[in-house]
Structure formats: C-alpha cells, structure tokens
Design a protein around this motif. Structure first.
Motif, short mmCIF file in Angstrom:
data_model
loop_
_atom_site.label_atom_id
_atom_site.label_comp_id
_atom_site.label_asym_id
_atom_site.label_seq_id
_atom_site.Cartn_x
_atom_site.Cartn_y
_atom_site.Cartn_z
N SER A 40 0.84 -1.20 0.00
CA SER A 40 0.00 0.00 0.00
C SER A 40 0.87 1.25 0.00
O SER A 40 2.06 1.20 0.31
CB SER A 40 -0.90 0.02 1.24
OG SER A 40 -0.10 0.14 2.40
N ILE A 41 0.25 2.36 -0.30
CA ILE A 41 0.96 3.64 -0.27
C ILE A 41 1.34 4.01 1.16
O ILE A 41 2.32 4.68 1.40
CB ILE A 41 0.12 4.74 -0.95
CG1 ILE A 41 0.93 6.03 -1.11
CG2 ILE A 41 -1.13 5.02 -0.16
CD1 ILE A 41 2.08 5.91 -2.07
N ASN A 46 5.11 5.61 5.30
CA ASN A 46 5.66 5.39 6.64
C ASN A 46 7.17 5.21 6.59
O ASN A 46 7.88 5.70 7.45
CB ASN A 46 5.00 4.18 7.30
CG ASN A 46 3.58 4.46 7.71
OD1 ASN A 46 3.20 5.62 7.89
ND2 ASN A 46 2.77 3.43 7.84
N ARG A 47 7.64 4.50 5.59
CA ARG A 47 9.09 4.31 5.46
C ARG A 47 9.77 5.64 5.20
O ARG A 47 10.78 5.98 5.81
CB ARG A 47 9.40 3.35 4.33
CG ARG A 47 10.89 3.13 4.17
CD ARG A 47 11.17 1.98 3.21
NE ARG A 47 12.59 1.81 3.12
CZ ARG A 47 13.30 2.02 2.02
NH1 ARG A 47 12.68 2.34 0.91
NH2 ARG A 47 14.60 1.87 2.01
#
Length: 91
Positions: A40-41, A46-47
């Motif tokens: 997912s985006i 988050n990364r």
C-alpha cells in the motif's frame, strides 16, 4: 496487437512476460537498492517519514553539538576579560 485465442498459448505468454517482469524488477532492486511491491501507499509513506524523522533527529543533534562547542569557545575567549569594558572585548 491481437488477443491470443488459444487459452494454453495465452497462459504460456503470460507466464513468460511475468517471468521477464520479475527479472527486470530484481535487476532494479539490485542496482538501485529500491524496494518493489509494497502492499500500500501507507507502507511507502511510513518508510519515507521514518527516514525523514531519523535525518531530522541527526541534524538536531549535530546543531546542538555545534552550539555547545561555540558556547565553550566563547567562554574561553572571554575568560579573564571580565575586567575589560564591553567595547574592549573581542567580537
């Protein structure tokens, strides 16, 4: 481009294309260190945000260390100069 009518031929063609696509993706990962196939985006965001937070933390720590060193330098420069008037002290 035309549709492959025979289902077996269509599956074989799909399988070959899929294999080539995975090989190219693997090459990209090896050459660039990129990650491919996130679910997912949100995982990508988050990364990215996590990396940005680490970089900001590092920058803040470096800046705090610089300010501390500058304060120590100024203290050493003005040490013993307390008896001088303000216009005689080094800038």
């Amino acid at each position: 481009m035309k549709r492959i009518e025979n289902e077996d031929d269509r599956l074989i063609t799909f399988s070959k294309r899929k294999s080539r696509t995975y090989n190219k993706a693997s090459e990209l990962v090896t050459l660039t260190g990129a990650e491919i196939g996130h679910p997912s985006i949100e995982a990508v965001a988050n990364r990215f945000l996590g990396q940005t937070r680490r970089q900001m933390t590092t920058l803040l720590l470096v800046e705090a260390q610089r300010q501390k060193e500058r304060g120590n330098f100024l203290k050493q420069m003005t040490k013993g100069k307390e008896t001088q008037r303000w216009w005689e002290t080094p800038v």
